[in-house]
Scaffold this motif. Structure first.
Motif, PDB file in Angstrom:
ATOM      1  N   LYS A  55      34.362 131.726  54.331  1.00 18.19           N
ATOM      2  CA  LYS A  55      35.778 131.327  54.335  1.00 18.19           C
ATOM      3  C   LYS A  55      36.603 132.262  53.464  1.00 18.19           C
ATOM      4  N   VAL A  56      36.049 132.584  52.302  1.00 22.15           N
ATOM      5  CA  VAL A  56      36.784 133.448  51.385  1.00 22.15           C
ATOM      6  C   VAL A  56      37.075 134.787  52.066  1.00 22.15           C
ATOM      7  N   HIS A  57      36.068 135.294  52.773  1.00 22.79           N
ATOM      8  CA  HIS A  57      36.274 136.537  53.502  1.00 22.79           C
ATOM      9  C   HIS A  57      37.378 136.389  54.542  1.00 22.79           C
ATOM     10  N   TYR A  58      37.359 135.250  55.266  1.00 22.74           N
ATOM     11  CA  TYR A  58      38.368 135.083  56.310  1.00 22.74           C
ATOM     12  C   TYR A  58      39.767 135.023  55.712  1.00 22.74           C
ATOM     13  N   ILE A  59      39.878 134.369  54.575  1.00 19.40           N
ATOM     14  CA  ILE A  59      41.198 134.281  53.942  1.00 19.40           C
ATOM     15  C   ILE A  59      41.647 135.669  53.499  1.00 19.40           C
ATOM     16  N   LEU A  60      40.721 136.401  52.894  1.00 19.35           N
ATOM     17  CA  LEU A  60      41.061 137.752  52.435  1.00 19.35           C
ATOM     18  C   LEU A  60      41.481 138.622  53.618  1.00 19.35           C
ATOM     19  N   GLN A  61      40.795 138.414  54.766  1.00 21.74           N
ATOM     20  CA  GLN A  61      41.137 139.219  55.943  1.00 21.74           C
ATOM     21  C   GLN A  61      42.558 138.979  56.417  1.00 21.74           C
ATOM     22  N   GLU A  62      43.085 137.815  56.111  1.00 17.51           N
ATOM     23  CA  GLU A  62      44.469 137.553  56.512  1.00 17.51           C
ATOM     24  C   GLU A  62      45.449 138.251  55.576  1.00 17.51           C
ATOM     25  N   LEU A  63      44.990 138.591  54.377  1.00 15.67           N
ATOM     26  CA  LEU A  63      45.878 139.216  53.399  1.00 15.67           C
ATOM     27  C   LEU A  63      45.815 140.728  53.451  1.00 15.67           C
ATOM     28  N   VAL A  64      44.578 141.229  53.504  1.00 15.95           N
ATOM     29  CA  VAL A  64      44.382 142.661  53.383  1.00 15.95           C
ATOM     30  C   VAL A  64      43.550 143.126  54.558  1.00 15.95           C
ATOM     31  N   MET A  65      43.958 144.215  55.170  1.00 16.07           N
ATOM     32  CA  MET A  65      43.209 144.726  56.306  1.00 16.07           C
ATOM     33  C   MET A  65      43.047 146.227  56.148  1.00 16.07           C
ATOM     34  N   GLY A  66      41.818 146.680  56.230  1.00 16.22           N
ATOM     35  CA  GLY A  66      41.553 148.106  56.129  1.00 16.22           C
ATOM     36  C   GLY A  66      42.163 148.727  54.886  1.00 16.22           C
ATOM     37  N   GLY A  67      42.267 147.922  53.829  1.00 13.98           N
ATOM     38  CA  GLY A  67      42.788 148.474  52.575  1.00 13.98           C
ATOM     39  C   GLY A  67      44.289 148.408  52.443  1.00 13.98           C
ATOM     40  N   MET A  68      44.975 147.819  53.427  1.00 12.03           N
ATOM     41  CA  MET A  68      46.434 147.718  53.311  1.00 12.03           C
ATOM     42  C   MET A  68      46.848 146.252  53.325  1.00 12.03           C
ATOM     43  N   VAL A  69      47.990 145.999  52.703  1.00 11.65           N
ATOM     44  CA  VAL A  69      48.501 144.638  52.686  1.00 11.65           C
ATOM     45  C   VAL A  69      48.909 144.243  54.096  1.00 11.65           C
ATOM     46  N   LEU A  70      48.332 143.147  54.593  1.00 10.41           N
ATOM     47  CA  LEU A  70      48.642 142.719  55.953  1.00 10.41           C
ATOM     48  C   LEU A  70      49.729 141.665  55.954  1.00 10.41           C
ATOM     49  N   GLU A  71      49.568 140.657  55.136  1.00 11.97           N
ATOM     50  CA  GLU A  71      50.523 139.558  55.157  1.00 11.97           C
ATOM     51  C   GLU A  71      50.633 139.004  53.742  1.00 11.97           C
ATOM     52  N   THR A  72      51.846 138.705  53.334  1.00  9.49           N
ATOM     53  CA  THR A  72      52.027 138.210  51.981  1.00  9.49           C
ATOM     54  C   THR A  72      52.670 136.835  51.963  1.00  9.49           C
ATOM     55  N   ASN A  73      53.030 136.385  53.137  1.00  5.64           N
ATOM     56  CA  ASN A  73      53.708 135.106  53.233  1.00  5.64           C
ATOM     57  C   ASN A  73      52.667 133.996  53.260  1.00  5.64           C
ATOM     58  N   MET A  74      52.629 133.246  52.185  1.00  5.52           N
ATOM     59  CA  MET A  74      51.552 132.274  52.045  1.00  5.52           C
ATOM     60  C   MET A  74      51.555 131.222  53.150  1.00  5.52           C
ATOM     61  N   THR A  75      52.744 130.796  53.527  1.00  7.97           N
ATOM     62  CA  THR A  75      52.823 129.790  54.582  1.00  7.97           C
ATOM     63  C   THR A  75      52.169 130.312  55.852  1.00  7.97           C
ATOM     64  N   GLU A  76      52.497 131.567  56.164  1.00 12.01           N
ATOM     65  CA  GLU A  76      51.952 132.183  57.371  1.00 12.01           C
ATOM     66  C   GLU A  76      50.419 132.282  57.283  1.00 12.01           C
ATOM     67  N   ILE A  77      49.946 132.679  56.121  1.00 16.31           N
ATOM     68  CA  ILE A  77      48.494 132.831  55.961  1.00 16.31           C
ATOM     69  C   ILE A  77      47.805 131.487  56.136  1.00 16.31           C
ATOM     70  N   VAL A  78      48.370 130.488  55.469  1.00 18.79           N
ATOM     71  CA  VAL A  78      47.741 129.174  55.534  1.00 18.79           C
ATOM     72  C   VAL A  78      47.757 128.664  56.972  1.00 18.79           C
ATOM     73  N   THR A  79      48.842 128.921  57.683  1.00 23.41           N
ATOM     74  CA  THR A  79      48.902 128.484  59.078  1.00 23.41           C
ATOM     75  C   THR A  79      47.772 129.122  59.882  1.00 23.41           C
ATOM     76  N   ARG A  80      47.582 130.411  59.658  1.00 23.87           N
ATOM     77  CA  ARG A  80      46.542 131.112  60.422  1.00 23.87           C
ATOM     78  C   ARG A  80      45.155 130.576  60.087  1.00 23.87           C
ATOM     79  N   ILE A  81      44.942 130.278  58.809  1.00 18.06           N
ATOM     80  CA  ILE A  81      43.639 129.728  58.425  1.00 18.06           C
ATOM     81  C   ILE A  81      43.437 128.355  59.070  1.00 18.06           C
ATOM     82  N   GLU A  82      44.516 127.598  59.083  1.00 19.49           N
ATOM     83  CA  GLU A  82      44.394 126.267  59.691  1.00 19.49           C
ATOM     84  C   GLU A  82      44.071 126.367  61.176  1.00 19.49           C
ATOM     85  N   GLU A  83      44.725 127.337  61.821  1.00 22.03           N
ATOM     86  CA  GLU A  83      44.427 127.525  63.244  1.00 22.03           C
ATOM     87  C   GLU A  83      42.956 127.843  63.445  1.00 22.03           C
TER      88      GLU A  83
END
Lengths: 197, 965
Positions: free
Chosen positions: A126-154
């Motif tokens: 799970k921790v990996h999946y959450i991190l994958q929503e934030l950082v991808m290939g070494g770059m910041v992917l998403e910083t909006n927490m609401t958006e990240i949490v939504t994706r994890i919930e999905e």
């Protein structure tokens, strides 16, 4: 670019290792050890940055062999029992990365409800999946927490729906194994039957 | 509600982890892990197909084992199989395993790429995202080659979901980093630019990262993005924090995106369009203003985010370096941060201010903060911050504050962290040299440096102080006095002994008048350290002693005793032994006069970039930025170098004589002599002595080829078109002679007789048939390839006969006229038929520029006047090169005379050097040439300086001369 993200506890036990540049296992472990060594001896109120050139410039270690030399910085934060360490190159804003660590931790906190070290241990995936929503290939992917949490919930929903179908047999078995059947009385007194004739 | 219900966890996994955590010892842990690995292996190998849940569980276990630092050498195939599952969870865990555990060289990579491809082409966005993530995380070359073309389509397609677009941008960025050639720009590049206007801020953030990297490579392709980025930035900074809703982080609107946009703008110069520029400056001002507003939250996250944007804005202001008001405001803002209670801000402020210090507009403003920075150096608890303070002090140092800064750095050095001492020593040494208050101060500073941090003083530093003392007469006496005093300390660093030994050996006589530092006292002082020193230092001291024998004949006896000492004469170290023997012999055999010549004072060193600076640059590549900017400033303060550096060009006579006194001057340590004392090995010697004629010769051969395409009968077979093997060697011999054999093989001999007058010349060629059979169809032709045709007029008289009988000789006359200066030689190509087979020989005709050279006599004054006039760039050519032939005074003289120079004796004070003058006579122009040639016997090198009024003549003559010595 972020070269590596490492989380370890106060004793240096790694809890998450994510490299965005290939190193073999031994090297990864060595980097974790050395990073821990450098970070753990620092006071609480010093700055959160360490320079690559400097932290590896001890007489015996070659600055080149630890994630690439003087262009790299270690940016870390210490939360209770865990250190969150990001190794980045000069193209990243130091304070920006510091905030990113905060977003990561806050997201973990939302996902696990008062996250603690144990959550990271038992839910590495799970921790990996959450991190994958934030950082991808070494770059910041998403910083909006609401958006990240939504994706994890999905993701969780998907997981559950799949578990509901295919996971069912497995669950039944494990449920049956653990079934706490009410204990049968050990010595059943059978009523005396009238003797057969 | 928590997103991850804890009850969902896999029980087997939890049990395993608990087991591991309960292990009392490392061995027990290892045992448990081995057991588990065996279990998983058998499960994977077993016939029973595992269900998704079990596969997932085992993969999770493997991940956990990997995290503990154990090698996982199986399970990869199972993970790859999971990729083709239709179930999201199985696919997901498969991808996770692969991106954590599979390395880029794995043989499975093909299978993985295929699986990724399948997922990319599904219409299921969740699967596409997983695939993109995997590509971005592994990012190998094969992946780039196989998949890069697909990604741009996803980015620009209108149907793609925002989340996919976001991932696709970063995925492409990763592949571009891995192998840029797989990501060719195309129609999509334009459209990527427009993503900066996208509704979804997440997409904009990813796109900005991508554009930033692409624009660094090809800025032109993304120039339109500057405008888009400015307007986007402007919309963000002027928005209230409620506008951007979820992208507002602790009351700061979209901090990450702002930072990225500001970074992107740093790829470009300030926009030229005034409207755009105004808008950008407005943004920057707004950001600076916001820093002054009271914080909207007490949380550290709020100030972090706000300052992340602020620092990036300041970086952009510094990058543009055009708006004085903004620069000064930035400086003031950083000044506030210098005293902030947050350590991070102090650190970053010092770092940014270091950049500001190198800008002309803000350098003065930065200097105002010197006291604060010095305090930081003294009081900061964090070494990272102290290091930054050192960097900033170095950056802000100039003539006005050098004394104070150097003093502060020296005093900090006594307690500095070991990790930064060496760098600090270099910095102090550079500052002291660059901004000297006076030379005594400089010498004091460096000696202090050695005293305080001797171990960290690298060779470059002490070489440099010696160079400077040698080159400056006014400081020599003082230097001798202070090293003498410094050596009196009971424990002094070996580097101090080296400097002391060298300086006293050269200038000990300057203080010998004082009874307290009489020759004997000096010697005893040095010799008391001798036994404590390493072999190289002892070698240096031995050289000092032989120098003392010259300086102070009165103590010759004691010095010879030391040389004669068995410890030295029979030393196991060959270098020491040799020195002792040779010096002893020299002091016995040579007369006082000879000694005085041999052991003469060291000549001044040629000026060049400080070797210390070079060392610091190597250590910290970013320092050079400061130096470069420093150089740009017109108010560049004079440095120690400048005083002497101007002389060599102005008057060759007074230039430092680069030839060493032909003696074992104290140049003991071999490495030392390479860098510092072996003058010839200076940077200029790095100019490779290339064969300058090799290049012209090749096209010349090509020209010959063309000729024979037109001229020769088609029946030829073994015809060579390249130059004959010995052609080149012989050719250059003709640079200094007019008659001789140009070519000879077993068939043919060609002799040349030539005479030149003014711009005209006449060559007689003699073709001799060495065989007893006739050469038939004998046709020599001369051609002028390329530019040569217009510079040289060649008239060839055709031969009367076309057969050369066996043993006979025929003659051909060639007239040449020099129109303008030239480099290539005409090509002589000879064809004939010998016993039925066609022969061809291509040669360079020995006509070179210096043939049209006439010697000129002049006196020293005229020479110097002319020399000085020829001082614009290009008119001078200097070459330092290794001697090809043994250096011999008479030979050199003959060569130069043969070359055509008039030699001017008595112009150069050093009789070994040559000074010459001549005029090139071409029809179109006459070019005066002046020459200076300085041989260095010891290093077997020459330094050649040519000045002429024509740039091309200078180079061409220099190239020719190089070949001769």
């Amino acid at each position: 670019m972020i070269k590596a993200i490492v989380v370890f506890n106060n004793h240096g036990k790694p809890r998450l290792i994510k490299f965005f540049q290939h190193y073999n296992e031994d090297m990864q472990q060595q980097i974790v050890r050395e990073t821990f060594h450098l970070v753990s001896k620092r006071d609480e109120n010093v700055c959160n940055f360490l320079e690559g050139g400097r932290w590896a410039s001890g007489k015996n270690s070659d600055p080149e062999n630890l994630i690439g030399g003087s262009d790299y910085k270690i940016i870390y934060r210490h939360y209770a029992t865990l250190y969150f360490v990001f190794c980045v190159d000069s193209s990243e804003s130091e304070l920006g990365i510091l905030d990113l660590i905060q977003v990561f931790v806050e997201t973990l906190d939302k996902a696990f409800e008062n996250v603690c070290e144990l959550d990271l241990i038992f839910h590495v995936d799970k921790v990996h999946y959450i991190l994958q929503e934030l950082v991808m290939g070494g770059m910041v992917l998403e910083t909006n927490m609401t958006e990240i949490v939504t994706r994890i919930e999905e993701q969780s929903k998907l997981e559950k729906s799949e578990a509901g179908l295919a996971g069912a047999p497995a669950r039944v078995v494990s449920a049956a194994k653990n079934l706490d059947l009410p204990k049968l009385p050990s010595n059943i007194q059978l009523p005396n039957l009238p003797s057969f004739r | 509600m928590p997103t991850v219900a804890k009850g969902d966890a896999m029980r087997g996994l939890a049990v395993f982890i608990s087991d591991i955590r309960n292990c009392k010892s490392k061995e027990a842990e290892q045992k448990r892990i081995n057991k588990e690995l065996a279990n998983i292996r058998s499960k994977f190998k077993g016939d029973k197909t595992l269900d998704g849940y079990s596969k997932k569980k085992y993969v999770c276990k493997l991940l956990f084992i990997f995290l503990l630092g154990h090698d996982i050498d199986f399970g990869h195939m199972e993970a790859v199989n999971l990729l083709s599952s239709n179930k999201y969870t199985e696919k997901q865990i498969g991808y996770l395993f692969i991106s954590v555990l599979v390395n880029t060289e794995s043989e499975l990579i093909r299978l993985i790429i295929q699986a990724i491809k399948n997922d990319l082409f599904t219409r299921n966005p969740v699967h596409i995202c997983l695939a993109l993530q995997c590509i971005a995380n592994i990012g190998s070359k094969e992946m780039a080659e196989a998949l890069a073309p697909e990604i741009p389509k996803l980015i620009v397609s209108g149907e793609t979901l925002d989340a996919v677009k976001q991932s696709a941008c970063l995925c492409l960025l990763r592949l571009f980093r891995t192998s840029p050639e797989t990501v060719p720009s195309g129609e999509w590049t334009q459209r990527v630019g427009h993503l900066l206007n996208d509704q979804h801020l997440g997409v904009v953030t990813s796109a900005t990262s991508l554009i930033h990297t692409l624009a660094q490579k090809t800025p032109e392709d993304f120039r339109q993005c500057v405008q888009l980025a400015i307007s986007r930035l402007s919309r963000i900074v002027t928005s209230s924090y409620t506008d951007l809703q979820d992208y507002t982080y602790y009351f700061v609107p979209a901090p990450w995106l702002s930072v990225k946009l500001l970074r992107l703008l740093q790829v470009y110069p300030p926009p030229e369009d005034p409207a755009m520029r105004g808008r950008l400056n407005e943004c920057l001002e707004t950001i600076l203003n916001k820093a002054q507003e009271p914080p909207k939250s007490k949380k550290v996250q709020h100030s972090n985010a706000k300052n992340a944007v602020l620092f990036e804005a300041i970086n952009l202001i510094i990058h543009h370096d055009t708006e004085p008001t903004l620069l000064v405001r930035a400086c003031n803002q950083l000044g506030q941060f210098l005293q902030h209670r947050e350590t991070n801000l102090r650190y970053l402020a010092l770092e940014s201010m270091c950049l500001l210090a190198s800008s002309e507009f803000s350098h003065e403003a930065v200097k105002k903060h010197m006291d604060t920075v010095i305090t930081a150096l003294k009081t900061e608890r964090d070494v990272s911050v102290r290091q930054r303070a050192v960097d900033l002090l170095y950056g802000m140092c100039d003539k006005s504050n050098a004394e104070e800064i150097v003093a502060e750095m020296l005093s900090y050095l006594e307690t500095a962290d070991y990790s930064i001492r060496e760098e600090m020593v270099l910095k102090v040494a550079i500052l002291a040299e660059k901004y000297p208050v006076d030379y005594t101060w400089y010498v004091d500073t460096i000696l202090n440096l050695i005293r305080i941090a001797g171990d960290y003083v690298s060779d470059e530093v002490w070489y440099r102080v010696i160079q400077i003392v040698i080159n400056r007469d006014d400081v020599q006496g003082y230097a001798a006095k202070v090293v003498f005093e410094a050596l009196q300390a009971p424990a002094c660093h070996e580097n101090m002994v080296k400097v002391g030994g060298y300086i006293l050996g050269e200038f000990g006589n300057l203080i010998a008048g004082d009874q307290r530092s009489s020759p004997m006292v000096q010697f005893q002082l040095l010799h008391s350290k001798y036994h404590l020193c390493s072999a190289p230092t002892r070698g240096l001291l031995l050289s000092t002693y032989i120098k003392f024998i010259n300086l102070f004949p009165e103590i010759k006896g004691q010095l010879q005793d030391v040389l004669r000492n068995n410890n030295n004469l029979q030393n196991a170290d060959a270098e020491l032994q040799q020195r002792a023997i040779e010096y002893l012999q020299l002091s016995t055999v040579a007369s006082q006069d000879v000694l005085a010549t041999v052991l003469e004072e060291m000549p001044p060193f040629p000026e060049r970039e400080s070797s210390i600076l070079a060392k610091l640059k190597k250590k910290k590549p970013n320092v050079s930025d400061i130096e470069v900017k420093e150089g740009k400033k017109s108010s560049n303060p004079p440095t120690l170098n400048n005083s002497a550096a101007n002389t060599p060009e102005a008057t060759p006579a007074s230039a430092p004589v680069p030839v060493m006194a032909a003696a074992p001057a104290p140049a003991p340590v071999q490495s030392a002599s390479d860098d510092l004392l072996g003058l010839s090995a200076g940077p200029a010697a790095a100019v490779p002595v290339t064969n300058n004629f090799a290049a012209p010769a090749a096209p010349a051969g090509g020209g010959g080829l063309l000729v024979d395409v037109f001229d020769t009968p088609p029946a030829q077979n073994n015809v060579s078109t390249a130059l004959a093997p010995q052609a080149e060697d012989n050719f250059f011999k003709f640079a200094i002679k007019n008659n001789g054999v140009l070519f000879e093989n077993e068939l043919l001999q060609i002799g040349v007789k030539a005479e030149y007058k003014g711009n005209l010349g006449r060559l007689g060629l003699f073709y001799g048939n060495k065989t007893s059979y006739p050469f038939q169809f004998f046709t020599p032709t001369v051609s002028c390839p390329g530019e040569l045709a217009s510079a040289l007029n060649v008239q060839t008289k055709p031969l009367d006969v076309n057969t050369v009988e066996g043993g006979a000789q025929v003659q051909q006359i060639i007239n040449v006229e020099c129109i303008a200066d030239f480099l290539d030689a005409p090509i002589l190509s000879i064809k004939f038929s010998y016993s039925g087979s066609m022969q061809q020989i291509n040669l360079m005709l020995p006509v070179m520029l210096n043939k049209f050279f006439e010697p000129v006599e002049m006196d020293a004054t005229t020479f110097f006047n002319r020399w000085k006039q020829l001082n614009s760039p290009g008119q001078e050519e200097q070459k330092i090169f290794k001697a090809t032939y043994p250096i011999n005074q008479d030979n050199s003289r003959t060569k130069l005379l043969g070359f055509g120079f008039g030699l001017l004796d008595g112009v150069d004070p050093n009789p070994d050097n040559f000074v010459g003058a001549g005029i090139i006579k071409a029809q179109s122009s006459q070019v005066g040439c002046l020459l200076r040639l300085e041989p260095n016997m010891q290093a077997q090198m020459y330094r050649l300086t040519l000045r002429t009024s024509s740039n091309s003549v200078t180079t061409r003559l220099a190239d020719l001369l190089l070949k001769l010595f």
